[in-house]
Design a protein around this motif. Sequence first.
Motif, mmCIF file in Angstrom:
data_model
loop_
_atom_site.group_PDB
_atom_site.id
_atom_site.type_symbol
_atom_site.label_atom_id
_atom_site.label_comp_id
_atom_site.label_asym_id
_atom_site.label_seq_id
_atom_site.Cartn_x
_atom_site.Cartn_y
_atom_site.Cartn_z
ATOM 1 N N CYS A 355 -2.958 1.933 3.422
ATOM 2 C CA CYS A 355 -3.334 2.801 2.501
ATOM 3 C C CYS A 355 -3.947 2.492 1.403
ATOM 4 O O CYS A 355 -4.745 2.962 0.627
ATOM 5 C CB CYS A 355 -2.120 3.795 2.373
ATOM 6 N N THR A 359 -7.711 2.403 0.320
ATOM 7 C CA THR A 359 -8.241 3.131 -1.270
ATOM 8 C C THR A 359 -8.756 2.297 -2.309
ATOM 9 O O THR A 359 -9.898 2.774 -2.704
ATOM 10 C CB THR A 359 -6.718 3.821 -1.977
ATOM 11 N N CYS A 458 -5.913 8.920 -1.313
ATOM 12 C CA CYS A 458 -4.662 9.110 -2.281
ATOM 13 C C CYS A 458 -3.489 10.161 -1.541
ATOM 14 O O CYS A 458 -2.366 9.629 -1.760
ATOM 15 C CB CYS A 458 -5.314 9.753 -3.715
#
Length: 529
Positions: A355, A359, A458
């Motif tokens: 993640c 991002t 996010c």
Amino acid sequence: MGAGSVTKGSAAYAQFLHSRPWYRNTRLIILNFWIGIMWITSYSYGYDASMMNGLQSLTQWNKAFGYPSGGKLGLLNAIQTIGALTAYPFAPYMADGLGRRFPIIFGASLMIAATVIQTLSQSVQMFIGARFLIGFGQTFASVASPLLVAEVAYPSQRSQATTMYVSLWFVGSIVAAWTTYGTFNIPTSWAWRIPSALQGVSSLIQVFLIWFVPESPRWLMSKGKEERALEVLAYYHANGDAQDPLVQYEFEEIKTAIAFDREVTGNVGWLSLIKTPGNRRRLRVIIALAFFSQWSGNGLVSFYLNKVFIAIGITSQTTQLLFNGILNTYNFIVNITAGIYCDRVGRRPLFLTSCIGMTVFWIAQTICFSIHQETGSITAGYAVIVFIFLFYGFYNIAFPPLLTSYTVEIFPYPLRAKGYMVFLFMFSLSLIFNQYVNPIALQALQWKYYLVYIFCLCLELAFCYFFIIETKNRSLEETAAIFDGVEGMDQIHDKAATHADPTHRVDDIKEKETKLESAVAPTNEATSS
């Protein structure tokens, strides 16, 4: 996928594992070959997705179907997923009622018929109908295949076997990408008919060989066929020795866990998925992961790569197809590496690292895309390509390899098929919307559309931080119990361990459970429904 190593923090069954390496064990080699036959389901799915991406770069295909764009292009991509959705209400009942193998045979047979229709298509309506049928058949095979992989695999190889299932998606994707690259110079419609015809080969292999694949011992035991279940466990996990401690441990653990789950849940219908706090936690996790898997930005690149290329000024058909082949090969290498080491690193660290990396590099992609759109900078355009590779590197260390394995392992046996079906259903919903909306939104908003995915990434990072629970180095029964706390674990482990070795002391197991309880308790409090 070694069969014998025991490390600190291993599952309770670890002491019963055989020290002989799996590649020197004929029965395990055979078992892993049968598992490979089930991986073909994922291969066919990957082939289909990549083939459609490649066909969009073929002038011959575009000409045959009226140069589809916007909503029409979205429908051509989404119809396969719509077909998949219509089969979801039926697939888990077939898997639970008729066994794990039958849905694979049924689904593969449908896909063979659909591939013939797709290859012979003379109109866009015929092509759309064939793709609907492909999706319908894929659902039956896709629901049952990973369940069977997880339920027959050697205990210490289960995680790698289930993560490798997803890795075969990339093998199919690679084959399709290079096939369309190899046929684009054919001046006739065979430029797209050949890739379409080859799509049916994998399903044909499954139909011929699935009859020899062992049935799930967990399914057999749930249907009262305990002797047959014991035979399967003994034949593949202990060279036919039904009295082997590992086989006895597995047999008793599965038997006790199924009985315990039935006692707790009573009715194992659809409402069971929301009846207990543990099941609600499972449901929340799999629904979120299903949406995140398609709303991380990957769908924009995967299905509309040529549209992204055109947006950044790369219009050469050869370059587009070549890049598609290289990207899929790169994805496979990263994915298979992450899958092999998932038990060493752990699920939670992989999800969080994925993640964070996605991002960062999606933001970088967005910046470069916007610069190219506003100024026409060639350097910014090529930087987008670099960041696509980096973005996919982080995407592939968690989401493709862990989605199926994590979903399958966190559900107890009575709810496993239904839980996985819910995951696939939500996955398909997000996929349909993504496939249909992306070409329209990208055409209208250009680089500004990328901002939507920054928000999604996010949100994804925050969710994984608070709700993903570590499950590495545990059996299916142990992993499923983590989401319910440690209630019932003493009963399951004590009976299984005592049956495997009457002199075995359960103190070590209870000590592990105490550590597990203290480790999971904060998470359970935070995630209680």
